[in-house]
Motif scaffolding. Structure first.
Motif, PDB file in Angstrom:
ATOM      1  N   ALA A   1     -18.352  -7.789  40.882  1.00 10.95           N
ATOM      2  CA  ALA A   1     -18.432  -9.464  40.847  1.00 10.95           C
ATOM      3  C   ALA A   1     -19.602 -10.197  40.495  1.00 10.95           C
ATOM      4  O   ALA A   1     -19.816 -10.876  39.509  1.00 10.95           O
ATOM      5  CB  ALA A   1     -17.701  -9.943  42.075  1.00 10.95           C
ATOM      6  N   ALA A   2     -20.778  -9.492  41.076  1.00 12.18           N
ATOM      7  CA  ALA A   2     -22.196 -10.016  40.703  1.00 12.18           C
ATOM      8  C   ALA A   2     -22.297  -9.691  39.389  1.00 12.18           C
ATOM      9  O   ALA A   2     -22.889 -10.706  38.695  1.00 12.18           O
ATOM     10  CB  ALA A   2     -23.114  -9.500  41.819  1.00 12.18           C
ATOM     11  N   MET A   3     -22.277  -8.944  38.897  1.00 13.16           N
ATOM     12  CA  MET A   3     -22.605  -8.203  37.507  1.00 13.16           C
ATOM     13  C   MET A   3     -21.848  -9.202  36.547  1.00 13.16           C
ATOM     14  O   MET A   3     -22.322  -9.514  35.625  1.00 13.16           O
ATOM     15  CB  MET A   3     -22.251  -6.769  37.232  1.00 13.16           C
ATOM     16  CG  MET A   3     -23.425  -5.713  38.072  1.00 13.16           C
ATOM     17  SD  MET A   3     -23.327  -3.965  37.726  1.00 13.16           S
ATOM     18  CE  MET A   3     -21.729  -3.664  38.382  1.00 13.16           C
ATOM     19  N   GLY A   4     -20.660  -9.343  37.000  1.00 11.19           N
ATOM     20  CA  GLY A   4     -19.631 -10.200  35.870  1.00 11.19           C
ATOM     21  C   GLY A   4     -20.030 -11.688  35.940  1.00 11.19           C
ATOM     22  O   GLY A   4     -20.009 -12.044  34.931  1.00 11.19           O
ATOM     23  N   VAL A   5     -20.419 -12.277  37.073  1.00  9.51           N
ATOM     24  CA  VAL A   5     -20.874 -13.539  36.992  1.00  9.51           C
ATOM     25  C   VAL A   5     -22.268 -13.745  36.269  1.00  9.51           C
ATOM     26  O   VAL A   5     -22.456 -14.423  35.656  1.00  9.51           O
ATOM     27  CB  VAL A   5     -21.226 -13.903  38.534  1.00  9.51           C
ATOM     28  CG1 VAL A   5     -21.905 -15.395  38.608  1.00  9.51           C
ATOM     29  CG2 VAL A   5     -19.747 -14.096  39.234  1.00  9.51           C
ATOM     30  N   THR A   6     -23.234 -12.511  36.544  1.00 10.32           N
ATOM     31  CA  THR A   6     -24.489 -12.507  35.677  1.00 10.32           C
ATOM     32  C   THR A   6     -24.257 -12.633  34.473  1.00 10.32           C
ATOM     33  O   THR A   6     -24.831 -13.383  33.603  1.00 10.32           O
ATOM     34  CB  THR A   6     -25.134 -11.362  36.219  1.00 10.32           C
ATOM     35  OG1 THR A   6     -25.417 -11.439  37.347  1.00 10.32           O
ATOM     36  CG2 THR A   6     -26.515 -11.504  35.415  1.00 10.32           C
ATOM     37  N   GLU A   7     -23.106 -11.866  34.027  1.00  6.44           N
ATOM     38  CA  GLU A   7     -22.975 -11.761  32.263  1.00  6.44           C
ATOM     39  C   GLU A   7     -22.192 -13.076  32.008  1.00  6.44           C
ATOM     40  O   GLU A   7     -22.759 -13.644  30.730  1.00  6.44           O
ATOM     41  CB  GLU A   7     -21.849 -10.840  32.277  1.00  6.44           C
ATOM     42  CG  GLU A   7     -22.051  -9.231  32.452  1.00  6.44           C
ATOM     43  CD  GLU A   7     -22.812  -8.534  31.282  1.00  6.44           C
ATOM     44  OE1 GLU A   7     -23.290  -9.186  30.381  1.00  6.44           O
ATOM     45  OE2 GLU A   7     -22.958  -7.337  31.696  1.00  6.44           O
ATOM     46  N   VAL A   8     -21.595 -13.822  32.512  1.00 13.41           N
ATOM     47  CA  VAL A   8     -21.117 -15.014  32.294  1.00 13.41           C
ATOM     48  C   VAL A   8     -22.013 -16.230  32.185  1.00 13.41           C
ATOM     49  O   VAL A   8     -22.245 -16.767  31.303  1.00 13.41           O
ATOM     50  CB  VAL A   8     -19.963 -15.397  33.163  1.00 13.41           C
ATOM     51  CG1 VAL A   8     -19.567 -16.931  32.980  1.00 13.41           C
ATOM     52  CG2 VAL A   8     -18.711 -14.584  33.092  1.00 13.41           C
ATOM     53  N   LEU A   9     -22.895 -16.110  33.111  1.00 11.78           N
ATOM     54  CA  LEU A   9     -23.854 -17.261  33.268  1.00 11.78           C
ATOM     55  C   LEU A   9     -24.883 -16.911  32.137  1.00 11.78           C
ATOM     56  O   LEU A   9     -25.344 -17.965  31.384  1.00 11.78           O
ATOM     57  CB  LEU A   9     -24.802 -17.192  34.760  1.00 11.78           C
ATOM     58  CG  LEU A   9     -23.832 -17.374  35.879  1.00 11.78           C
ATOM     59  CD1 LEU A   9     -24.706 -17.634  37.245  1.00 11.78           C
ATOM     60  CD2 LEU A   9     -22.646 -18.534  35.641  1.00 11.78           C
ATOM     61  N   VAL A  10     -25.544 -15.954  31.853  1.00 13.06           N
ATOM     62  CA  VAL A  10     -26.652 -15.664  31.077  1.00 13.06           C
ATOM     63  C   VAL A  10     -26.127 -15.825  29.579  1.00 13.06           C
ATOM     64  O   VAL A  10     -26.798 -16.413  28.729  1.00 13.06           O
ATOM     65  CB  VAL A  10     -27.565 -14.621  31.356  1.00 13.06           C
ATOM     66  CG1 VAL A  10     -28.259 -14.414  32.678  1.00 13.06           C
ATOM     67  CG2 VAL A  10     -26.812 -13.258  31.169  1.00 13.06           C
ATOM     68  N   HIS A  11     -25.011 -15.188  29.371  1.00 14.12           N
ATOM     69  CA  HIS A  11     -24.517 -15.201  28.004  1.00 14.12           C
ATOM     70  C   HIS A  11     -24.026 -16.516  27.602  1.00 14.12           C
ATOM     71  O   HIS A  11     -24.085 -17.061  26.206  1.00 14.12           O
ATOM     72  CB  HIS A  11     -23.439 -13.907  27.662  1.00 14.12           C
ATOM     73  CG  HIS A  11     -24.260 -12.701  27.908  1.00 14.12           C
ATOM     74  ND1 HIS A  11     -25.416 -12.372  26.996  1.00 14.12           N
ATOM     75  CD2 HIS A  11     -23.900 -11.474  28.290  1.00 14.12           C
ATOM     76  CE1 HIS A  11     -25.749 -11.086  27.132  1.00 14.12           C
ATOM     77  NE2 HIS A  11     -24.980 -10.634  28.201  1.00 14.12           N
ATOM     78  N   THR A  12     -23.261 -17.224  28.582  1.00 15.30           N
ATOM     79  CA  THR A  12     -23.124 -18.822  28.106  1.00 15.30           C
ATOM     80  C   THR A  12     -24.353 -19.410  28.025  1.00 15.30           C
ATOM     81  O   THR A  12     -24.447 -20.066  26.807  1.00 15.30           O
ATOM     82  CB  THR A  12     -22.432 -19.311  29.435  1.00 15.30           C
ATOM     83  OG1 THR A  12     -21.201 -18.454  29.605  1.00 15.30           O
ATOM     84  CG2 THR A  12     -22.066 -20.779  29.181  1.00 15.30           C
ATOM     85  N   TYR A  13     -25.412 -19.181  28.708  1.00 11.18           N
ATOM     86  CA  TYR A  13     -26.851 -19.823  28.259  1.00 11.18           C
ATOM     87  C   TYR A  13     -27.126 -19.544  26.754  1.00 11.18           C
ATOM     88  O   TYR A  13     -27.544 -20.493  26.037  1.00 11.18           O
ATOM     89  CB  TYR A  13     -27.839 -19.458  29.375  1.00 11.18           C
ATOM     90  CG  TYR A  13     -28.959 -19.845  29.050  1.00 11.18           C
ATOM     91  CD1 TYR A  13     -29.620 -21.308  29.283  1.00 11.18           C
ATOM     92  CD2 TYR A  13     -29.977 -18.981  28.357  1.00 11.18           C
ATOM     93  CE1 TYR A  13     -31.054 -21.523  29.089  1.00 11.18           C
ATOM     94  CE2 TYR A  13     -31.555 -19.361  28.067  1.00 11.18           C
ATOM     95  CZ  TYR A  13     -31.540 -20.578  28.405  1.00 11.18           C
ATOM     96  OH  TYR A  13     -33.053 -20.773  28.018  1.00 11.18           O
ATOM     97  N   ASP A  14     -26.938 -18.202  26.553  1.00  7.04           N
ATOM     98  CA  ASP A  14     -27.577 -17.822  25.238  1.00  7.04           C
ATOM     99  C   ASP A  14     -26.613 -18.456  24.013  1.00  7.04           C
ATOM    100  O   ASP A  14     -27.361 -19.058  23.310  1.00  7.04           O
ATOM    101  CB  ASP A  14     -27.480 -16.228  24.999  1.00  7.04           C
ATOM    102  CG  ASP A  14     -28.263 -15.512  25.888  1.00  7.04           C
ATOM    103  OD1 ASP A  14     -29.331 -15.894  26.403  1.00  7.04           O
ATOM    104  OD2 ASP A  14     -27.936 -14.316  26.401  1.00  7.04           O
ATOM    105  N   ILE A  15     -25.370 -18.737  24.278  1.00 10.61           N
ATOM    106  CA  ILE A  15     -24.665 -19.085  23.287  1.00 10.61           C
ATOM    107  C   ILE A  15     -24.749 -20.662  23.280  1.00 10.61           C
ATOM    108  O   ILE A  15     -24.693 -21.268  22.153  1.00 10.61           O
ATOM    109  CB  ILE A  15     -22.996 -18.884  23.475  1.00 10.61           C
ATOM    110  CG1 ILE A  15     -22.742 -17.343  23.482  1.00 10.61           C
ATOM    111  CG2 ILE A  15     -22.049 -19.558  22.664  1.00 10.61           C
ATOM    112  CD1 ILE A  15     -21.482 -16.932  23.907  1.00 10.61           C
ATOM    113  N   ALA A  16     -24.891 -21.387  24.403  1.00 10.87           N
ATOM    114  CA  ALA A  16     -25.302 -22.704  24.387  1.00 10.87           C
ATOM    115  C   ALA A  16     -26.427 -23.045  23.721  1.00 10.87           C
ATOM    116  O   ALA A  16     -26.604 -24.044  23.146  1.00 10.87           O
ATOM    117  CB  ALA A  16     -25.206 -23.071  25.877  1.00 10.87           C
ATOM    118  N   GLU A  17     -27.401 -22.259  23.863  1.00  8.59           N
ATOM    119  CA  GLU A  17     -28.863 -22.493  23.365  1.00  8.59           C
ATOM    120  C   GLU A  17     -28.637 -22.270  21.864  1.00  8.59           C
ATOM    121  O   GLU A  17     -29.377 -23.270  20.977  1.00  8.59           O
ATOM    122  CB  GLU A  17     -29.904 -21.440  23.936  1.00  8.59           C
ATOM    123  CG  GLU A  17     -31.317 -21.817  23.618  1.00  8.59           C
ATOM    124  CD  GLU A  17     -32.119 -20.816  24.141  1.00  8.59           C
ATOM    125  OE1 GLU A  17     -33.394 -21.312  24.472  1.00  8.59           O
ATOM    126  OE2 GLU A  17     -31.893 -19.602  24.317  1.00  8.59           O
ATOM    127  N   GLY A  18     -27.725 -21.345  21.398  1.00  9.47           N
ATOM    128  CA  GLY A  18     -27.821 -21.236  20.028  1.00  9.47           C
ATOM    129  C   GLY A  18     -26.837 -22.342  19.596  1.00  9.47           C
ATOM    130  O   GLY A  18     -27.398 -22.853  18.256  1.00  9.47           O
TER     131      GLY A  18
END
Length: 362
Positions: free
Chosen positions: A120-137
């Motif tokens: 669960a923690a790894m899944g949440v981390t994937e969602v948070l940081v990669h959403t940040y990456d896409i949003a930044e782009g």
């Protein structure tokens, strides 16, 4: 203690999709933040990670990833990718909720397995940081709830010192190589850290996360199901030591605290662990206690043998050390049965000392 599970996956995915749908009509072939991937490729990676974790929890392989993958050949638009992210998030949520607490499946870093809380923690981390990456782009603003970030940090980033002066989101970005923090050098490489589990015969020794330690110190269960009378005072004291080490940034999870859990019923019977990492001579001190109703069954001896074997197999470890009150003959018997021998040290000497010292070497 707030659970780490399906609710957090749902919350993270919902926030991510709501943010990214604002740019569903834009060109997702642009670079995603600091990554080499495009926004589309990053979205595909995110969905693949979520379904991969769901597969691990459903199949429970012990030594490899479940050998399957998903493709995005049918995804023509950003909306298609977001629908896949929603679907794979729902599948991971279901797998986490269906998995028993004691279930563990393969994950390579760092101790070759994770439980449902870890996935669960790894899944949440994937969602948070990669959403940040896409949003930044895509030029979108994105900041997830601080509680979600703290949930992740206190489960799978035990090596990252908390900072009361910085928001948990900023700390998580720094911990994943995506931001700066005052007084800390930028990270060029990073890893999360699932808890270590050491197997014994009738028990498993389950590493305590900073989240669980804080709860134990405050009088909670640490997320474990204890037998009547537990946890004992020594376990709560050890959890307090772990919490202080975490807050100081010197906690090393493999040299922390473990809860002794019976394989037969999944219930916790005691605690065992180290007083810190090995010293400059390679010596590490160990301590333990059992709930009163669990004593007399050989649990402490069994657990100490398993933990000692694990510790002495680590590079640079030369000996294990323990102290015990002179009046505590049952604990002295545990140490003797586990192979320790009584020694004299510069800290404990002579007949007037209230304690005995014991040592175990390879």
């Amino acid at each position: 203690m707030r659970d780490m599970g399906g609710d957090q996956i749902e919350e993270a995915v919902a926030g991510a999709v709501a943010t990214l749908r604002q740019a569903a009509d834009r060109d997702w072939s642009v670079k995603a933040g600091r990554l080499d991937w495009s926004c589309r490729e990053t979205g595909e990676h995110l969905a693949a990670a979520l379904i991969g974790y769901a597969g691990q929890l459903a199949g429970l392989p012990a030594d490899r990833y479940v050998p399957f993958d998903i493709t995005f050949e049918e995804c023509e638009s950003a909306e298609d990718i977001l629908q896949v992210v929603e679907a794979t998030g729902a599948l991971l949520t279901a797998a986490i909720r269906a998995a028993p607490r004691e279930a563990r499946a393969f994950h390579p870093y760092p101790f070759r397995s994770a439980n449902r809380e870890g996935f669960a923690a790894m899944g949440v981390t994937e969602v948070l940081v990669h959403t940040y990456d896409i949003a930044e782009g895509l030029g979108l603003a994105y900041e997830p709830p601080g509680a979600l970030c703290e949930d992740v940090l206190t489960r799978i980033f035990p090596q990252v010192r908390p900072d009361p002066g910085s928001a948990p989101w900023r700390i998580l970005l720094w911990a994943t190589g995506r931001g700066d923090l005052p007084g800390r050098a930028p990270l060029t490489g990073w890893r999360w850290s699932n808890n270590l589990v050491v197997p014994a015969d009738r028990l498993t020794l389950q590493g305590v996360t900073p989240a669980a330690a804080a709860d134990l110190r405050a009088g909670g269960t640490g997320g474990f199901e204890w037998i009547e009378g537990g946890p004992f005072e020594g376990t709560r004291d050890a959890a307090g030591m772990l919490t202080k080490a975490y807050e100081a940034g010197v906690h090393r999870p493999e040299w922390g605290v473990f809860v002794l859990v019976r394989r037969a019923d999944g219930r916790a019977v005691g605690g065992m662990g180290f007083h810190g990492a090995p010293d400059e001579d390679g010596r590490v001190e160990v301590g333990y206690d059992l709930v009163e109703s669990a004593r007399g069954h050989g649990y402490a001896t069994e657990a100490l043998r398993a933990l000692a074997a694990w510790a002495l197999s680590r590079d640079g470890v030369t000996s294990l050390f323990a102290t015990v009150d002179r009046a505590n003959s049952p604990s002295q018997d545990v140490l003797t049965r586990a192979g320790f021998t009584q020694v004299t040290t510069e800290h404990i000497e002579g007949p007037d000392s209230e304690q005995y010292a014991y040592e175990l070497r390879p």
